[in-house]
Each structure stands twice: as structure tokens, then as C-alpha cells.
Write a protein that holds these residues in place. Structure first.
Motif, PDB file in Angstrom:
ATOM      1  N   PRO A  73      -5.569  12.054 -17.357  1.00 22.43           N
ATOM      2  CA  PRO A  73      -4.471  12.851 -17.932  1.00 22.43           C
ATOM      3  C   PRO A  73      -3.692  13.619 -16.869  1.00 22.43           C
ATOM      4  O   PRO A  73      -2.530  13.952 -17.064  1.00 22.43           O
ATOM      5  CB  PRO A  73      -5.182  13.794 -18.904  1.00 22.43           C
ATOM      6  CG  PRO A  73      -6.580  13.882 -18.404  1.00 22.43           C
ATOM      7  CD  PRO A  73      -6.895  12.541 -17.807  1.00 22.43           C
ATOM      8  N   ASP A  74      -4.325  13.924 -15.695  1.00 19.01           N
ATOM      9  CA  ASP A  74      -3.662  14.639 -14.609  1.00 19.01           C
ATOM     10  C   ASP A  74      -3.371  13.678 -13.472  1.00 19.01           C
ATOM     11  O   ASP A  74      -3.931  12.577 -13.402  1.00 19.01           O
ATOM     12  CB  ASP A  74      -4.535  15.794 -14.111  1.00 19.01           C
ATOM     13  CG  ASP A  74      -4.706  16.863 -15.179  1.00 19.01           C
ATOM     14  OD1 ASP A  74      -3.730  17.151 -15.885  1.00 19.01           O
ATOM     15  OD2 ASP A  74      -5.828  17.389 -15.319  1.00 19.01           O
ATOM     16  N   TRP A  75      -2.520  14.108 -12.538  1.00 16.96           N
ATOM     17  CA  TRP A  75      -2.145  13.248 -11.415  1.00 16.96           C
ATOM     18  C   TRP A  75      -1.773  14.108 -10.219  1.00 16.96           C
ATOM     19  O   TRP A  75      -1.653  15.336 -10.303  1.00 16.96           O
ATOM     20  CB  TRP A  75      -0.983  12.338 -11.817  1.00 16.96           C
ATOM     21  CG  TRP A  75       0.242  13.089 -12.268  1.00 16.96           C
ATOM     22  CD1 TRP A  75       1.191  13.661 -11.500  1.00 16.96           C
ATOM     23  CD2 TRP A  75       0.595  13.388 -13.626  1.00 16.96           C
ATOM     24  NE1 TRP A  75       2.135  14.271 -12.260  1.00 16.96           N
ATOM     25  CE2 TRP A  75       1.802  14.118 -13.569  1.00 16.96           C
ATOM     26  CE3 TRP A  75       0.018  13.096 -14.871  1.00 16.96           C
ATOM     27  CZ2 TRP A  75       2.431  14.574 -14.729  1.00 16.96           C
ATOM     28  CZ3 TRP A  75       0.653  13.527 -16.012  1.00 16.96           C
ATOM     29  CH2 TRP A  75       1.850  14.261 -15.939  1.00 16.96           C
ATOM     30  N   PHE A  76      -1.619  13.420  -9.079  1.00 18.78           N
ATOM     31  CA  PHE A  76      -1.160  14.071  -7.853  1.00 18.78           C
ATOM     32  C   PHE A  76       0.311  13.723  -7.660  1.00 18.78           C
ATOM     33  O   PHE A  76       0.682  12.546  -7.610  1.00 18.78           O
ATOM     34  CB  PHE A  76      -1.939  13.570  -6.628  1.00 18.78           C
ATOM     35  CG  PHE A  76      -3.415  13.816  -6.689  1.00 18.78           C
ATOM     36  CD1 PHE A  76      -3.945  15.036  -6.336  1.00 18.78           C
ATOM     37  CD2 PHE A  76      -4.280  12.806  -7.104  1.00 18.78           C
ATOM     38  CE1 PHE A  76      -5.310  15.252  -6.387  1.00 18.78           C
ATOM     39  CE2 PHE A  76      -5.637  13.014  -7.161  1.00 18.78           C
ATOM     40  CZ  PHE A  76      -6.165  14.242  -6.798  1.00 18.78           C
ATOM     41  N   ASP A  77       1.146  14.748  -7.535  1.00 15.01           N
ATOM     42  CA  ASP A  77       2.556  14.535  -7.196  1.00 15.01           C
ATOM     43  C   ASP A  77       2.659  14.448  -5.676  1.00 15.01           C
ATOM     44  O   ASP A  77       2.543  15.462  -4.980  1.00 15.01           O
ATOM     45  CB  ASP A  77       3.421  15.685  -7.725  1.00 15.01           C
ATOM     46  CG  ASP A  77       4.016  15.349  -9.069  1.00 15.01           C
ATOM     47  OD1 ASP A  77       4.275  14.159  -9.312  1.00 15.01           O
ATOM     48  OD2 ASP A  77       4.193  16.266  -9.885  1.00 15.01           O
ATOM     49  N   LYS A  81      -2.797  18.588  -7.762  1.00 15.30           N
ATOM     50  CA  LYS A  81      -1.664  19.449  -7.434  1.00 15.30           C
ATOM     51  C   LYS A  81      -0.639  18.626  -6.675  1.00 15.30           C
ATOM     52  O   LYS A  81      -0.830  17.436  -6.434  1.00 15.30           O
ATOM     53  CB  LYS A  81      -2.114  20.651  -6.602  1.00 15.30           C
ATOM     54  CG  LYS A  81      -2.786  20.278  -5.280  1.00 15.30           C
ATOM     55  CD  LYS A  81      -3.064  21.478  -4.423  1.00 15.30           C
ATOM     56  CE  LYS A  81      -3.943  22.471  -5.142  1.00 15.30           C
ATOM     57  NZ  LYS A  81      -4.247  23.641  -4.293  1.00 15.30           N
ATOM     58  N   LYS A  82       0.425  19.267  -6.289  1.00 17.51           N
ATOM     59  CA  LYS A  82       1.450  18.588  -5.518  1.00 17.51           C
ATOM     60  C   LYS A  82       0.980  18.444  -4.071  1.00 17.51           C
ATOM     61  O   LYS A  82       0.491  19.406  -3.469  1.00 17.51           O
ATOM     62  CB  LYS A  82       2.757  19.369  -5.568  1.00 17.51           C
ATOM     63  CG  LYS A  82       3.409  19.384  -6.951  1.00 17.51           C
ATOM     64  CD  LYS A  82       4.738  20.101  -6.922  1.00 17.51           C
ATOM     65  CE  LYS A  82       5.409  20.067  -8.302  1.00 17.51           C
ATOM     66  NZ  LYS A  82       6.712  20.754  -8.297  1.00 17.51           N
ATOM     67  N   LEU A  83       1.155  17.231  -3.519  1.00 15.48           N
ATOM     68  CA  LEU A  83       0.756  16.941  -2.145  1.00 15.48           C
ATOM     69  C   LEU A  83       1.982  16.556  -1.328  1.00 15.48           C
ATOM     70  O   LEU A  83       2.873  15.864  -1.819  1.00 15.48           O
ATOM     71  CB  LEU A  83      -0.253  15.791  -2.112  1.00 15.48           C
ATOM     72  CG  LEU A  83      -1.541  15.964  -2.922  1.00 15.48           C
ATOM     73  CD1 LEU A  83      -2.380  14.698  -2.829  1.00 15.48           C
ATOM     74  CD2 LEU A  83      -2.327  17.171  -2.434  1.00 15.48           C
ATOM     75  N   THR A  84       2.001  17.001  -0.089  1.00 14.49           N
ATOM     76  CA  THR A  84       3.067  16.642   0.840  1.00 14.49           C
ATOM     77  C   THR A  84       2.424  16.074   2.091  1.00 14.49           C
ATOM     78  O   THR A  84       1.544  16.712   2.685  1.00 14.49           O
ATOM     79  CB  THR A  84       3.932  17.862   1.210  1.00 14.49           C
ATOM     80  OG1 THR A  84       4.498  18.402   0.009  1.00 14.49           O
ATOM     81  CG2 THR A  84       5.053  17.453   2.145  1.00 14.49           C
ATOM     82  N   ALA A  85       2.834  14.869   2.486  1.00 15.44           N
ATOM     83  CA  ALA A  85       2.228  14.207   3.647  1.00 15.44           C
ATOM     84  C   ALA A  85       3.285  13.384   4.365  1.00 15.44           C
ATOM     85  O   ALA A  85       4.231  12.895   3.753  1.00 15.44           O
ATOM     86  CB  ALA A  85       1.067  13.316   3.218  1.00 15.44           C
ATOM     87  N   ASN A  86       3.106  13.249   5.668  1.00 21.66           N
ATOM     88  CA  ASN A  86       4.009  12.417   6.470  1.00 21.66           C
ATOM     89  C   ASN A  86       3.753  10.945   6.165  1.00 21.66           C
ATOM     90  O   ASN A  86       2.621  10.544   5.885  1.00 21.66           O
ATOM     91  CB  ASN A  86       3.787  12.673   7.959  1.00 21.66           C
ATOM     92  CG  ASN A  86       4.193  14.067   8.368  1.00 21.66           C
ATOM     93  OD1 ASN A  86       3.377  14.973   8.400  1.00 21.66           O
ATOM     94  ND2 ASN A  86       5.467  14.248   8.671  1.00 21.66           N
ATOM     95  N   ARG A  87       4.809  10.186   6.187  1.00 17.48           N
ATOM     96  CA  ARG A  87       4.650   8.754   5.976  1.00 17.48           C
ATOM     97  C   ARG A  87       3.740   8.184   7.057  1.00 17.48           C
ATOM     98  O   ARG A  87       3.904   8.461   8.241  1.00 17.48           O
ATOM     99  CB  ARG A  87       6.004   8.062   6.033  1.00 17.48           C
ATOM    100  CG  ARG A  87       5.956   6.589   5.674  1.00 17.48           C
ATOM    101  CD  ARG A  87       7.339   5.997   5.658  1.00 17.48           C
ATOM    102  NE  ARG A  87       8.146   6.576   4.593  1.00 17.48           N
ATOM    103  CZ  ARG A  87       9.428   6.280   4.398  1.00 17.48           C
ATOM    104  NH1 ARG A  87      10.036   5.447   5.216  1.00 17.48           N
ATOM    105  NH2 ARG A  87      10.100   6.825   3.407  1.00 17.48           N
ATOM    106  N   GLY A  88       2.754   7.409   6.612  1.00 12.72           N
ATOM    107  CA  GLY A  88       1.755   6.886   7.528  1.00 12.72           C
ATOM    108  C   GLY A  88       0.479   7.691   7.545  1.00 12.72           C
ATOM    109  O   GLY A  88      -0.505   7.286   8.170  1.00 12.72           O
ATOM    110  N   ALA A  89       0.471   8.841   6.857  1.00 13.72           N
ATOM    111  CA  ALA A  89      -0.742   9.647   6.774  1.00 13.72           C
ATOM    112  C   ALA A  89      -1.779   8.947   5.894  1.00 13.72           C
ATOM    113  O   ALA A  89      -1.459   8.076   5.083  1.00 13.72           O
ATOM    114  CB  ALA A  89      -0.425  11.029   6.224  1.00 13.72           C
TER     115      ALA A  89
END
Length: 978
Positions: free
Chosen positions: A305-309, A237-245
Motif C-alpha cells: 500500500p506504501d511506496w518510495f517516491d 518516504k521520498k528518496l533523492t539519489a544521483n543517477r547511477g546510485a
């Protein structure tokens, strides 16, 4: 006999049997060979080719799966050969069997090689005879008959059996290859599929994606400095993380034995065993992108075939707002003397520090406004920047003021956020110098008028009274000029010394004329007034020359800065707005400097005209947007102002009519003198006075050395043992007192202080350091008195302190008595030695008198300085007489008093209030609460620190200090009070 030989003989017997009556032809035999011997094999040819191709393809696929370029090329070659070789072999075999002789030879191993060769020889003979025109006695029919009989003798019946056997072998070979292919594919179908995928890869990526990880679990660990909790996710799924995480991806391997990686477009990290039957990869977040799971085969990867955005949230640069910025403040118009700096700073995670940044040209100064612990996301504060701040006061080009804030990003490094700038425009260059010049010029003009009045006025009592009244006005003007600070610029001490001395002489002349009016007295008054007027005029010209050169060098700095700004506007220009503002401010500063120079007249007028001419050149170039010529004009002006001499002298090239030439002033040109005649005389007097002070200090040191050598207590027999006994008594009386006190100011701490000082006295006694012992004894008694005030806190303490005081008092009296005896003996012993110092002391007294007399003739000293020198001379004479009589103690006291008076005269002649040309101090500034309107004192009336500094320096540098150590003590004291 071998079985092969038996078969050969059997075939020979069959071939020797009588032929049939008809025989066979070679075409019939070849047909029989093709049909019976090779027919079964040819029926299996297609199956064999398919089996061979399948085997080659499987081998090529497994070779390509290695993933290297060599392996993939090898696989391609193998596939190519599998497709091309079988048709070529089949075609060549068909062509060979199509020829009767070749077909018969192919059956040689079955029919017997020798029999086949005999038959072919007979056939060749028959064909040759039949084709020949001259048969040479050989019958063609007979030759043909022999050939047919030879062919008939061949055991053709064996062909069918051999053909069936070969057919079975070919069938078995094809079946075996098929089994191998099927087995390999059945046992590892994924390897075959991977090989095909790798073989077809382009740019290192296979075209067919494959699943490698089942049920991926994602854990995001934010950077520790953010203090955020972890977050968990399931599946792609789509992932959101702070730079440096840090991102952890766990899962179960679907196809073991592959090298699995987690990668984006830039780098990759491996999956490793997590110890729980699965694998895990840890990814450090730096940039946004797609995270894919992939398997690496050499230089090729096969991706999921799938990936993490992944979206990486960067740590933003701090935002800083400076109240009022951008704006420009002209310091010359800033009457408050202070510039409030109020700021607000924000960061998305946390702030570390906030700085005030002052920048002039290439020079930058940073001041810390706030030190934070990286927790606050907002900081609000302020600062008061004073106009007399050293950095501001020394600046001649615009000062850029901004506030910068640093965040707490440990990943990519701390980032600084900048506010907009406040531009401080310094006062007009040369403005203070021109105002000081005009003030002194006004004094000079007033004295000229006063001189005219003296020349034209009557010399009777009424005329003297009118002259005194007029002089009172002129003297007031002069005193105001000497006391004033012209925008922080005072009067040089030499000028002040000369004018005050000459004013005193004029006062004396007027006083004499008042007592005895007449022509003679009037001439003396006029002469004194003329001399004062000349000295003022000399000082005016010398100040003008010095200030003109000082201003010119400052103009050179500003012109060079303006040249850089003009160069920045030349194509291709980037920061046009900033460069234009910089050039505008520099040109305005140069315009003001040119006006100030013109005010100074003489050299200043010449240099000011050059500045104004070059500014007109810059204006013309700027109007045409010819930035290169603007740069040249300003650079030329900077070069010319670095050599600030009259144009007609040829000093320094460039700008507005100045020529090149020598950098030195022509000899005999008084207008370019750095100092006036009076200043030079004052400087010479100061050097002579310094020499007298130094020599007299050495004389005092000589007497002290003689006394010190004569009063050595170690010369007294038994004194050391007596001192040790008394030191022991002191230690015993304080033995019951505590050794160390606490932080509180209680009785324990006070008693510990008493013990420490009394033990220090005992230690000095043991070393026979009687002077130190006396000083420490006095200090110990003071500590006892202080401890008595707290004695009520502890029962019995008062009695102990009384005992200590009595003992210290007793030993102190012994030390003082001993010191008096030693001094008396030392004076007797040093009597002959100090007599030799008397002539030197007398000579120094005469030298001091000569200095005063010469000063009266050339450059009179102020009244207080003159009086101090006269008193010092008298003390030196007294000291010389005492030294001649051998009275060392009394002579030393007189010498020290004379030294004090000499040093005081020296300091007064230099003018403590005019040191460093009267330029202001460092100023004071500090942080403030922007939410409150707090009145900020200018600090001009507060003399606490300065008063303390003077007391410390005066005390430590007083006559009580050895003259040889005086300078060292003064430097030490200055270090303490800075």
C-alpha cells in the motif's frame, strides 16, 4: 444365500399376502415416497448447496492464485459451475419427483425394483383400460383393483427409515465440506485472500494492496566517481539519489513463501536472503518514479500500500562559455594574425577534458585544450588560433569555432557540453591571386613603357644612362614582385627562374651598350627588353588561367555548401537561423570570388561574370523565398565551376550562360595554356638538370664500388689476427671503467660513455670495418676529453683516462695508416677499372655545358645558377682527366665536388624560397593564461627550427654521403626534423 436375495424373497412374500380391502392409489404412494424417502434429504438441500459452493469457491481461489491466465479462467469456470449446477440439479429433481411414476421409480432401490415395476405395470394397465372405449373383455374396476393391490403390497414402511438414513448422510456431507472449507481458510487465510485479489486483477495488478515487508531500511550508495558518503533512511518516504546510485532496501518478510520484488513502472529486481533473517533488494537508479514492493503470482502482482517516491538526479551536461560568442570575425580584417579563444567550463561533478573544435562544412578537427582527472568542476583557459593555421588557411567556407567539455559520467556515458560558436569568415576567395596578378600586371605595364622609351630614345651615352636609370626602377619593381608574398601566395619558381634569367640578359645587353653605344647595341638591348616583356606577359596570362581555374574550383565548394544551406531552408525547415547565417556567409564569399575572378581578366573575367549572374538568380529566388530555386541556382553554379573553361569553348554546363561540352581546352588556344612558354622551357631545363645529377651520382657510385672492391682488408694475410689482438688491448684498457652510468652527468656516467665507445671501436676492428673503427676511435677520444673535465670527482680517474687515450690514439694511428695503404693499393688495383668511367664523366661534362648553352638561347638561367653549372662542368672535366689517368682518389674528390655544385644549382634553380608557390607554413599556436595580457610573437622572424632543418638536411645530404644513398638519407633526415 446372499443377504440381498433373502430381502428380495421377503418382499415377494409380503407382496403375495392378501391385499387389504381398500388398497392405495399411486398418488398416495408417490406422496409417501416424497415425504418419507426424500423429505429428509430435501431439508438438507440448501446446506449442501452452500457447502458445495464454498468448496468450489475455495478451490477456484487457490487455482486463481497461480496467477496465469489459464488458472484464472479455470477459477472463473469453477465458480460459475458452483453457482449454477446446484439450482439446476434441485429443479430437475423436483420435477422428476413431481411425477408419480418417476417418484415411485426413485424408491426402487428401497422397495425393490421388480415389485415397483410390477406395480407400475398394473397401474399402466388400469390407466390404459380406463381410457379405452372398447375394453375387450377386461373390467376397468378389476384392473384398478389389481393396480391398488399391487401398490399396497409395496413395503412402504421401509421408506421412513431409508429417508432418515439418507438425511443423516446429506447432513454429514455438508458438515464435512464445511469443515474442509473452514480448515483450509483457517490454516491459510492469506492464500485465500491472495487468490481473491489475484482473481480480480486488472492489467496484471491486483486491486487490493497488501503489506509484504516490515520495517524497511534504505541505504543509498552514490556513484563512486562523486565521492559522496552513503545515506540511510527508515520506512517509506521520498528518496533523492544521483543517477547511477545503488539503493539497498532491507526488511523482514511478513508472509514467507512469496516471490517478492522491488519494481517501478519499467523493470523489477528480486528480494534475496540477506543472511540475517531478512531480505534485501538492490536498485540501480536510472530514472525518477515510484518504487514499490510487490509479490508476484504468475502474471499478476500484489503491491504494497506504501511506496518510495524516488527522484533521480541526472548528471548534467557540462556548461561551456566562450568569450564573445556568438560573433563573426572576418579574417581578412584581422590584422593581429591571431584570434584569442578564452573559455570557462563547469560541470556538476567533474570534468575530463576540454576540446577546441574547428568545423568547416562536414569536416571537423578537434584539439585538446585540457586533460583533467575528473576532479575539477571548473576549468578556465584559452588558446591562440592563428590566422595562418593550416586548417584556417585552407578553409574557403566559414569556420565554426567552439569549445566542448566532457564530463566524467561513467553511468550513462560521458556527455559533451558545447559553447556558442565564433564564426570565422575566410579571406575573399581569389583575393591573393588577384593582388598577385595586379602586381605582375604593373610590372608588365612598366616594362612596356620602358620598351617604348628604348625604342624612342637616343643610342648615345646620355640615352644609355637614361635607359639604365629607367631600367633600375623596373628591375626594382620586378625584384619586389618576386620577393613579395601576396597574402601568403608567392611566385612559382619557374616564373621566378625565367624572369630572373631574362633580367640578367637585359643587364648584360645594357652593360654592352654602355661600353659601346650605337644602333647595333641598342637593337640587342631592345631585343632583350622585348623578350623580357613577352615573358612577363606570358607569365601573366598563364598565372591568370591557372589562378582562375583554382579559384573556380574553390567557388564550386562554396556554392555547393550554399546549396545545402538553401536546401536546409526548404520546408520543413528546422534550424532556420543557422542555415540563414550559413547562406549569408556563403553568398558573401561567392560575391568576393566573383569580383576577384573579374580582376584576372580573360578566363577569370568570363567565370566571374557567370558567378555574378548566378548570384542574381539566387537573390531573386531568395526575395520570393523560393528556396528550391535558390538551391538549383547554387547547385548549377557549383557544377559549372567544376569545369572552369571559357563559355565559348563549351566546357562544363550550367550557370549564367555557360554551355555543356568537352572538358578539355581546344587545341591551339594559347590563352588557355597551363604554363607559359618560358615556364615550359624552365621545366625542361630542370628535368635535364635532374637527369645529369642522377647520372653523375651513378658515376660516382661506380668509382666508389671499384675502390671498395679493391680495398678489401680481408685480402691482407694475417690482418684479422692482428686486428683481434688490438681489439683485445682496447677492451683490457677499459675493463676497469664502469659499464653503465647513472642518470646524473657525473664522472661515472662519463667513464661509462668512454668504455662504450672504445668497446664499439674494438668490435669494429674485429670485423675489419676499418672506416667504422676510425670513426668510433675519434668519438672515443672526444669522450675521454669530456670525462677529463670531471676526473677530479674520483681519485685515480685521470690516470685511467690517460691510459685509455694513449691506447686509443695508438690503435687509431694504426687504423689510419692501414687505411692509407689500402687506398693506395686500391687505387692501383682499380686503375684499369676507373679508366672505363672517364668517357662517361666527360660526356656528362659536355651535357652540362650543352644545358647551359641551350639555356642561354632559350631561357637564360640566373647568374648564380649559371656560375654553379660552369664550375660543376669544370670539376667534371678534371675528374674525367683524373679517371683517364687512373688517379681514382683525386678523381673521386673532383666528382664529389662536381656533384655538390650540380645539386646546389638544381636547388637554386627551383628556388628554395618559392617552394610550394610560396604558401606559408603551418603557423604556431598554443595555450595561454587568459588572466594575463601576454604579447604573442607572430613567429615570422624566428628561423630556429627551419634553420636547424636546413642544416640537418644539408649535412646529411652533402657530398660526403654516397650518391646512391643520398635520397634515402634525406628522407631519414626529414623524418627526424619534422
Amino acid at each position: 444365500m446372499a443377504a440381498g436375495d433373502k430381502d428380495e424373497k421377503a418382499r415377494e412374500r409380503r407382496s403375495s399376502a392378501p391385499p387389504s380391502s381398500f388398497g392405495v392409489s399411486i398418488e398416495e404412494v408417490a406422496t409417501k415416497v416424497r415425504d418419507e424417502l426424500w423429505g429428509p434429504v430435501r431439508s438438507q438441500r440448501f446446506q449442501l448447496a452452500i457447502a458445495f459452493l464454498a468448496t468450489a469457491l475455495i478451490g477456484a481461489i487457490h487455482a486463481a492464485r497461480v496467477g496465469t491466465l489459464r488458472a484464472r479462467v479455470t477459477a472463473g469456470v469453477v465458480v460459475f459451475l458452483g453457482l449454477v449446477v446446484p439450482p439446476i440439479v434441485a429443479r430437475r429433481g423436483s420435477k422428476r419427483l413431481g411425477r408419480p411414476a418417476s417418484a415411485l421409480r426413485s424408491a426402487g432401490p428401497v422397495l425393490g425394483p421388480s415389485a415397483v415395476e410390477r406395480a407400475l405395470s398394473q397401474q399402466q394397465l388400469a390407466d390404459r383400460v380406463a381410457a379405452a372405449r372398447d375394453h375387450e373383455g377386461v373390467s376397468p374396476a378389476l384392473a384398478a383393483l389389481h393396480a391398488k393391490r399391487a401398490l399396497a403390497r409395496l413395503p412402504l414402511s421401509l421408506l421412513a427409515a431409508e429417508g432418515e438414513r439418507r438425511g443423516r448422510i446429506a447432513s454429514l456431507a455438508g458438515f464435512a465440506l464445511a469443515i474442509v472449507v473452514v480448515t483450509v481458510v483457517a490454516l491459510a487465510p492469506m492464500r485465500a485472500l491472495e487468490g481473491v485479489d489475484v482473481a480480480l486483477a486488472r492489467s496484471g495488478v491486483a486491486p487490493l494492496p497488501m503489506t509484504w515487508i516490515e520495517d524497511p531500511e534504505v541505504t543509498i550508495h552514490p556513484p563512486s566517481y562523486l565521492h559522496k558518503p552513503n545515506s540511510n533512511h527508515h520506512g517509506y518516504k521520498k528518496l533523492t539519489a544521483n543517477r547511477g546510485a545503488s539503493i539497498e532496501i532491507r526488511g523482514t518478510i511478513k508472509h514467507p513463501g512469496r516471490r517478492l520484488l522491488l519494481a517501478d513502472d519499467y523493470h523489477e529486481v528480486p528480494f534475496v536472503d540477506d543472511g540475517k533473517g531478512g531480505v534485501v533488494a538492490r536498485w540501480s537508479v536510472a530514472v525518477s518514479g515510484r518504487l514499490r514492493v510487490r509479490a508476484r503470482f504468475g502474471e499478476v502482482v500484489i503491491e504494497e500500500p506504501d511506496w518510495f517516491d524516488l527522484t533521480a538526479i541526472p548528471d548534467e551536461v557540462p556548461t561551456v562559455e566562450l568569450e564573445g560568442a556568438p560573433m563573426t570575425i572576418e579574417l581578412e580584417k584581422e590584422s593581429r594574425g591571431r584570434i584569442p579563444i578564452r573559455y570557462d567550463a563547469w560541470d556538476d561533478h567533474g570534468l575530463r577534458e576540454v576540446h577546441l573544435v574547428l568545423r568547416v562544412g562536414e569536416k571537423e578537427e578537434r584539439r585538446i585544450l585540457a586533460k583533467l582527472d575528473a576532479e575539477p568542476k571548473h576549468d578556465r583557459g584559452g588558446y591562440v588560433l592563428r590566422t595562418d593555421d593550416p586548417f584556417v588557411r585552407k578553409a574557403r567556407t566559414p569556420i565554426a569555432v567552439r569549445v566542448e567539455a566532457r564530463d566524467n559520467d561513467p553511468i550513462t556515458g560521458p556527455k559533451w557540453g558545447r559553447s556558442l560558436e565564433i564564426t570565422l569568415v575566410p579571406p575573399t576567395i581569389g583575393g591573393a591571386e588577384s593582388r598577385r596578378y595586379l602586381a605582375l600586371k604593373k610590372v608588365r605595364d612598366g616594362l612596356v613603357d620602358h620598351l617604348a622609351e628604348a625604342l624612342e630614345g637616343k643610342s648615345d651615352a646620355a640615352g644609355v644612362a637614361a635607359l639604365e636609370k629607367s631600367f633600375a626602377v623596373r628591375k626594382k619593381e620586378l625584384d619586389e614582385f618576386l620577393a613579395a608574398e601576396h597574402d601568403g601566395l608567392g611566385v612559382p619558381w619557374k616564373v621566378s627562374l625565367v624572369l630572373i634569367g631574362r633580367t640578367r640578359k637585359l643587364d648584360e645587353a645594357l652593360a654592352a651598350e654602355r661600353k659601346a653605344p650605337g644602333e647595333v647595341a641598342r637593337k640587342r638591348t631592345v631585343a632583350a627588353l622585348e623578350t623580357l616583356t613577352v615573358r612577363v606577359d606570358d607569365a601573366l596570362r598563364a598565372l591568370s588561367n591557372r589562378d582562375s581555374k583554382t579559384i573556380a574550383k574553390l567557388v564550386a565548394e562554396v556554392a555547393y555548401d550554399g546549396a545545402l544551406a538553401a536546401a536546409a531552408l526548404s520546408p520543413p525547415a528546422t534550424a532556420v537561423q543557422a542555415a540563414t547565417m550559413r547562406l549569408d556567409v556563403d553568398l558573401k564569399a561567392l560575391e568576393g570570388a566573383g569580383t576577384s575572378l573579374r580582376t584576372l581578366e580573360g578566363l577569370g573575367d568570363d567565370l566571374g561574370e557567370i558567378v555574378q549572374n548566378d548570384l542574381r538568380r539566387v537573390a531573386r529566388a531568395r526575395e520570393k523565398k523560393n528556396w528550391h530555386h535558390a538551391y538549383l541556382a547554387l547547385a548549377d553554379l557549383a557544377a559549372r565551376m567544376r569545369e572552369p573553361y571559357h563559355s565559348f569553348e563549351g566546357g562544363g554546363g550550367g550557370g549564367g550562360g555557360g554551355g555543356g561540352g568537352d572538358s578539355a581546352s581546344p587545341p591551339g588556344d594559347d590563352s588557355m595554356e597551363e604554363e607559359s612558354q618560358g615556364e615550359k622551357q624552365a621545366g625542361d631545363q630542370q628535368k635535364q638538370l635532374e637527369e645529369i645529377v642522377k647520372e653523375h651520382g651513378e658515376s660516382i657510385g661506380k668509382v666508389e664500388d671499384l675502390l671498395r672492391a679493391a680495398e678489401d682488408p680481408k685480402q691482407i694475410e694475417g690482418l684479422l689476427e692482428e686486428a683481434k689482438k688490438r681489439a683485445k688491448a682496447l677492451r683490457e684498457v677499459v675493463a676497469t671503467l664502469p659499464k653503465a652510468g647513472g642518470l646524473k652527468k657525473d664522472i661515472t656516467s662519463a667513464e661509462a660513455s668512454v668504455r662504450e665507445k672504445v668497446e664499439a671501436m674494438a668490435e669494429a676492428l674485429e670485423k675489419l670495418q676499418l672506416g667504422d673503427a676510425k670513426e668510433r676511435g675519434v668519438s672515443g677520444r672526444k669522450a675521454v676529453d669530456e670525462a677529463r673535465d670531471k676526473a677530479w670527482m674520483k681519485p685515480g680517474s685521470e690516470q685511467r683516462l690517460d691510459d685509455v687515450d694513449d691506447e686509443v690514439k695508438q690503435q687509431l694511428a694504426w687504423v689510419e695508416k692501414l687505411l692509407a695503404e689500402l687506398r693506395k693499393k686500391a687505387a692501383e688495383k682499380a686503375k684499369d677499372g676507373v679508366k672505363g668511367v672517364a668517357p662517361r664523366e666527360k660526356g656528362l661534362a659536355e651535357k652540362t655545358g650543352q644545358l647551359g648553352d641551350e639555356a642561354e638561347k632559350k631561357s637564360p638561367l640566373p647568374e648564380d645558377v649559371k656560375s654553379l653549372l660552369e664550375k660543376a662542368q669544370q670539376k667534371m672535366k678534371d675528374a674525367a682527366e683524373r679517371l683517364a689517368e687512373g688517379e681514382a682518389d683525386k678523381a673521386l674528390e673532383a666528382q664529389k665536388e662536381a656533384q655538390r655544385l650540380l645539386e646546389k644549382a638544381r636547388d637554386k634553380s627551383k628556388g628554395e624560397a618559392h617552394e610550394d608557390d610560396g604558401k606559408g607554413g603551418d603557423g604556431k599556436q598554443g595555450a595561454f593564461n587568459p588572466d594575463e595580457k601576454v604579447p604573442i610573437d607572430s613567429g615570422k622572424d624566428f628561423k630556429g627550427p627551419e634553420a636547424f632543418r636546413k642544416r640537418a638536411l644539408t649535412g646529411l645530404g652533402s657530398g660526403a654521403t654516397s650518391p646512391r644513398l643520398k635520397d634515402a638519407v634525406k628522407r631519414y633526415a626529414e623524418g627526424l626534423v619534422q
